[in-house]
Design a protein around this motif. Structure first.
Motif, PDB file in Angstrom:
ATOM      1  N   UNK A  77      68.008  27.090  86.567  1.00  0.00           N
ATOM      2  CA  UNK A  77      68.061  25.664  86.280  1.00  0.00           C
ATOM      3  C   UNK A  77      67.083  24.873  87.170  1.00  0.00           C
ATOM      4  N   UNK A  78      67.276  24.958  88.486  1.00  0.00           N
ATOM      5  CA  UNK A  78      66.486  24.130  89.406  1.00  0.00           C
ATOM      6  C   UNK A  78      65.042  24.566  89.485  1.00  0.00           C
ATOM      7  N   UNK A  79      64.832  25.851  89.788  1.00  0.00           N
ATOM      8  CA  UNK A  79      63.470  26.373  89.913  1.00  0.00           C
ATOM      9  C   UNK A  79      62.792  26.363  88.541  1.00  0.00           C
ATOM     10  N   UNK A  80      63.574  26.600  87.503  1.00  0.00           N
ATOM     11  CA  UNK A  80      63.031  26.546  86.138  1.00  0.00           C
ATOM     12  C   UNK A  80      62.480  25.173  85.812  1.00  0.00           C
ATOM     13  N   UNK A  81      63.212  24.138  86.221  1.00  0.00           N
ATOM     14  CA  UNK A  81      62.705  22.781  86.014  1.00  0.00           C
ATOM     15  C   UNK A  81      61.400  22.547  86.776  1.00  0.00           C
ATOM     16  N   UNK A  82      61.340  23.077  87.998  1.00  0.00           N
ATOM     17  CA  UNK A  82      60.131  22.891  88.814  1.00  0.00           C
ATOM     18  C   UNK A  82      58.938  23.620  88.195  1.00  0.00           C
ATOM     19  N   UNK A  83      59.164  24.842  87.732  1.00  0.00           N
ATOM     20  CA  UNK A  83      58.064  25.615  87.125  1.00  0.00           C
ATOM     21  C   UNK A  83      57.604  24.952  85.828  1.00  0.00           C
ATOM     22  N   UNK A  84      58.555  24.452  85.072  1.00  0.00           N
ATOM     23  CA  UNK A  84      58.190  23.779  83.816  1.00  0.00           C
ATOM     24  C   UNK A  84      57.327  22.553  84.118  1.00  0.00           C
ATOM     25  N   UNK A  85      57.734  21.808  85.128  1.00  0.00           N
ATOM     26  CA  UNK A  85      56.972  20.617  85.512  1.00  0.00           C
ATOM     27  C   UNK A  85      55.568  21.005  85.986  1.00  0.00           C
ATOM     28  N   UNK A  86      55.464  22.074  86.758  1.00  0.00           N
ATOM     29  CA  UNK A  86      54.152  22.526  87.230  1.00  0.00           C
ATOM     30  C   UNK A  86      53.281  22.946  86.050  1.00  0.00           C
ATOM     31  N   UNK A  87      53.870  23.653  85.115  1.00  0.00           N
ATOM     32  CA  UNK A  87      53.105  24.116  83.955  1.00  0.00           C
ATOM     33  C   UNK A  87      52.634  22.926  83.124  1.00  0.00           C
ATOM     34  N   UNK A  88      53.491  21.931  83.008  1.00  0.00           N
ATOM     35  CA  UNK A  88      53.094  20.745  82.239  1.00  0.00           C
ATOM     36  C   UNK A  88      51.984  19.976  82.960  1.00  0.00           C
TER      37      UNK A  88
END
Lengths: 807, 170
Positions: free
Chosen positions: A532-543
């Protein structure tokens, strides 16, 4: 969401091959050259004693010994939520096996030999192993200085007692709630301690180099939190965060045992003691049992009331925890349970007292389930019994009370979206609830058991995750996070998240294990929160990376950013069908203009996620007013067992476990979590059986006497059911699942044993021995002898849940 | 004293103490790190190696006992990429933390060398000395079963009739 390409697909782990070919390196596998030294710990033989003197002279004379370290050298305290521990026992020892000194030598055998020559003089003190005694008015105090320890603001220790923390949750009017009830049942349940038993024991290598840099290679779920705890503890030496670097290569299993800081603090100072030499400290299997963390034991008194139409009206849940000698992490387990010990039922009138009690046993701490495994055994046994008392089917009873989105939680917040009712229905259907399986022989009897479960991550309100992402010349990319792959498959799942946004195939994405110097921050890999948390961060970085890619293309080709999109590792344009620009052509070197100049450059991005809607501040008398939990993951589980009437042995025929993961980013890895968690949970239910002697010495700190499952000990069939009611703030709707698969395993077995035999076992583990005794009408508590895995030596039914007169 | 061992096909002579354990010599002296320390008592199987083709716990074997013998660690199986058993273990996501993987893989390899058509019970028995805390073993058993099938197919052998467990449904 149906057009997702990688999310939801059972892709193989990106790190699968390195693990199977022997290439994956764990801390103990790293080479440090001939300068490497080895450490051996000198341990307390007493549960509670004053240290009168430590004579290291003879040990120091052993050829090959470099240094002997004691609390004199590093007289500092440390702790995650409460600083109640010394790096080496100072002035007193509080459990058998506690570190008193460490010998650093050229080789492990020399260190071990010399450690036996460290002479420690003790004066024994009265010790407490038993909760009743620990909470009595004249109890020996494990921590006379309790009132002076630094702690986080949501812990409430009682100075002058053994109560390290008392989480009180109050809601509604408990008296009125029981008055409304047509049926009320009250009883006591006991859950002993358990050991994590990751196959890799804790290991740390520490190097304090001649420039004053302290680097640690640590087998850890929490490299950044370790750095923080080290920096705080070692601040008197002038060390700060920038001086300390924690690197975590692969970790050979965690289950909470490698969260926070336990033995690693010794590793850190051993490096400081011998500047220029790397020092390795590796736990023996025995030390892994008694000097890292254990799951805490708990005695629970539950009073639950319901109306005759099946509505739960009130719960009074008292949890007395045996937290051991230090609670710097374990107190938060107690806290988490104290906020959620209603189970997944929105009961209007609530009184929960979750009391963290010091004893002179090894420190308790986080273990997969973090308090919920512990309290669910009693609660979900009790729910079954109350249903029976009411003459109602226990599944129906649960279904009536199942929590739904928007329902009020015990601490006053609102429940997140979840599919508990569907989980209950599908589990009941799959296990064929209500139908008995035909026994395989004349002396066999079968039974089914059911339970629901829930769990929220237990973390500080501002627990943050972050990620760096960078492209390589070939268009492949590296994601640098500090969420740890402790086996659950985090690296693969993060690669899937990045892949979904950037269209780079998962197999062309490397996700790096943590290094606090290089990788982005992560609080800890605990609480089933990193997807959840790290996934949100990685998604934001990818975007962000995608945006930078489009900016580069816009600047070089003049195309509007909003017309651009990615497909198959190429930039394409909605308004120019023929435009295709492969990422590998420009993500490092930029795009050449007709005049020979370039636009762009290496694509780098970062992402960050911190929940901004949580707060741990609330009324300490009621827990109302804050929002401590980000969300709950819920589910249901059931089991079909066969019991041998002659031996009491339980054969698990089938387990069904339905869990609402919000979004299954990788269903195959979730199935892995279900199967692994169920097998681990069933072992705690059926045969893992920790034993201490009367003096607080752990008797079975090894795999010969503490049995964990082999390939011969698994259920015949495990059926995972994955539900997806999206979590609005999760990456693609995902929420955590790692711990949840273990927590319903004990109550489903207890309920199935009752269903099969009509015998209600109220203390774990539910061993063949206990079942056999019960079948013969023998009270286990009368024959159990003097060893204990419980925190209460007597008959639990006589435990009064007293907290002392003066409190 | 000097011993000579053939480790993953390469003969080496090395001086050891009579009390040296094979696991320590392989890891710390010869530099091959796939056999892991997990318990030091032969309970967990993380230190498994093949000694002249037989599964042994290298924490229970003295280095001198290996003199003149052939030691195989998991690295030897993948000299030309992962072998068939390893490929199935990877494809099935059979491991989680992977710490037990070298030992389990060698135990499975040894089983398939001596028994081309193992029953599920035989597979479970073969890896029963290798503790895995993460996986619940289900995917490991699946992978070994699939590998056995493909190895038999390659060798043109028939399957023998049996009834097994039901396994994990998805």
């Amino acid at each position: 969401m149906s057009d997702l390409k990688v999310i939801g697909k059972p892709v193989p782990r990106i790190d699968g091959e390195e693990r199977v070919v022997g290439a994956a390196q764990y801390v103990d596998d790293l080479d440090f050259g001939p300068n490497l030294l080895h450490a051996e710990i000198v341990e307390s033989p007493h549960a509670h004693a004053e240290i009168l003197s430590i004579d290291t002279r003879e040990a120091e004379r052993v050829p090959g010994v470099v240094k002997v370290v004691t609390a004199k050298d590093f007289p500092y305290t440390f702790g995650l939520y409460m600083q109640d521990r010394y790096i080496f026992a100072k002035d007193r020892v509080r459990f058998v096996g506690e570190q008193v000194a460490a010998v650093i030598a050229r080789d492990p055998a020399t260190a071990k030999r010399a450690a036996e020559r460290v002479k420690v003089r003790y004066r024994k003190r009265p010790f407490v192993l038993d909760l009743k005694e620990a909470l009595s008015d004249d109890a020996p105090l494990v921590h006379p200085d309790l009132g002076h320890y630094a702690r986080c603001p949501w812990f409430f220790p009682r100075a002058g007692t053994n109560i390290a923390h008392w989480r009180k949750t109050r809601r509604g009017d408990i008296r009125k709630g029981f008055a409304q009830a047509d049926f009320i049942l009250e009883d006591t349940y006991t859950v002993p301690r358990y050991a994590h038993c990751a196959i890799e024991t804790h290991a740390i290598v520490s190097l304090y180099d001649h420039s004053g840099r302290l680097t640690l290679w640590s087998s850890s779920q929490s490299p950044f939190t370790q750095r923080n705890v080290f920096a705080n503890a070692l601040a008197p030496l002038g060390l700060s965060h920038q001086d300390i670097r924690v690197i975590s290569p692969n970790v050979g299993g965690g289950f909470g045992g490698k969260a926070g800081v336990s033995m690693e603090i010794m590793g850190a100072v051993l490096g400081l003691a011998v500047k220029g030499h790397p020092v390795k400290l590796r736990c023996t299997r025995g030390q892994e049992f008694y000097n890292t963390y254990q799951r805490q034991g708990v005695l629970a008194r539950i009073k639950l009331g319901a109306t005759k139409d099946g509505r739960m009206t009130a719960i009074d849940h008292k949890l007395h925890w045996d937290a051991g000698a230090y609670v710097e992490y374990g107190a938060n387990v107690v806290n988490a349970a104290g906020l959620s010990a209603t189970g997944p039922y929105p009961i209007p009138n609530i009184r929960i007292d979750s009391i963290c009690t010091y004893t002179n046993l090894p420190p308790g701490g986080p273990y997969r389930g973090f308090g919920y495994s512990e309290f669910l055994f009693g609660l979900e046994s009790h729910v079954d019994r109350l249903a029976e008392m009411m003459g109602m089917d226990p599944v129906k009873f649960r279904r009536i009370n199942a929590i739904q989105e928007g329902d009020t939680l015990a601490y006053g917040g609102k429940m997140n979206p979840s599919g508990l009712r569907e989980a209950i229905d599908r589990t009941a259907r799959e296990i064929k609830w209500g139908k008995k399986t035909r026994p395989s022989g004349p002396n066999k009897v079968t039974g089914k058991g059911f339970a629901t479960f829930w769990k929220a991550p237990a973390m500080p309100p501002n627990a943050a995750s972050s990620a760096f992402l960078k492209f390589n010349e070939d268009g492949s990319l590296n994601v640098l996070i500090s969420g740890m792959d402790i086996g659950q498959g985090l690296l693969t799942v993060m690669a899937q998240v990045a892949s979904e946004v950037l269209t780079v195939p998962v197999e062309r994405i490397r996700v790096e294990t943590p290094d606090t110097d290089r990788n982005a921050y992560e609080w800890q890999t605990v609480g089933s929160h990193v997807t959840w948390g790290c996934g949100n961060a990685v998604k934001m970085a990818a975007e962000e990376a995608r945006d930078k890619i489009f900016t580069t293309v816009h600047r070089a080709h003049g195309l509007k950013k909003e017309d651009l999109y990615l497909e198959n590792e190429e930039v394409r344009c909605r308004t120019r069908k023929n435009f295709r620009l492969p990422l590998r052509d420009f993500v490092i070197n930029g795009i050449m203009l007709p005049n020979g100049q370039f636009r762009g450059g290496p694509i780098l991005a970062s992402g960050m996620f911190m929940p901004e809607f949580t707060s741990a501040l609330s009324d300490p008398e009621t827990s109302q007013g804050g929002k401590p939990n980000v969300h709950y993951t819920v589910g249901a589980a059931a089991v079909d067992i066969e019991i041998d009437r002659d031996t009491g042995k339980v054969d698990v025929l089938k387990v069904v476990l339905a869990v609402d993961v919000g979004r299954a980013i990788n269903p195959d890895l979730i199935r892995g979590q279900v199967v692994g968690g169920v097998v681990q949970g069933l072992a705690t239910a059926l045969y893992e059986d920790i034993r201490y002697d009367k003096n607080g010495k752990l008797l079975n700190a090894n795999f010969t006497d503490y049995k964990i499952p082999t390939a011969m000990d698994t259920p015949k069939e495990i059926v995972p059911i994955i539900l997806e009611v999206p979590q609005p703030d999760g990456p693609y709707g995902a929420r955590g699942v790692g711990e949840h698969t273990m927590i319903p395993c004990a109550p489903i077995v207890a309920n199935a044993i009752y269903n099969a035999l009509g015998l209600r076992l109220k203390s774990m583990p539910l061993t063949a021995e206990k079942i056999c005794l019960a079948m013969n009408g023998i009270d286990y508590d009368e024959v159990k002898g003097e060893t204990m895995g419980l925190c209460f030596m007597g008959d639990p039914d006589t435990y009064e849940f007293s907290t002392g007169k003066t409190r | 004293m000097n011993i000579t061992v053939k480790l993953n096909g390469i003969a080496q002579t090395i001086a050891v103490e009579p009390s040296d354990l094979l696991i320590d010599v392989i890891r710390d002296r010869l530099g091959v790190k796939s056999p892991k320390y997990g318990c030091g008592k032969g309970d967990c199987g993380a230190c498994t190696v093949l000694l002249d083709g037989d599964v042994v716990r290298s924490c229970l074997v003295l280095a001198v006992e290996a003199d003149g013998r052939e030691i195989t660690t998991v690295e030897a199986l993948s000299m030309e990429g992962p072998n068939d058993v390893q490929r199935e273990l990877i494809r099935n996501n059979a491991f989680q933390c992977g710490f037990c993987a070298p030992g389990v893989t060698l135990a499975a390899e040894e089983l398939l060398r001596r028994n081309a058509d193992p029953t599920e019970e035989e597979i479970r028995e073969a890896v029963a000395g290798n503790l895995c805390r993460c996986t619940g073993y289900q995917q490991i058993v699946e992978a070994v079963r699939t590998a056995a099938r493909s190895r038999r197919k390659k060798a043109g052998r028939k399957r023998r009739p049996r009834s097994g467990r039901k396994g994990v449904k998805s």
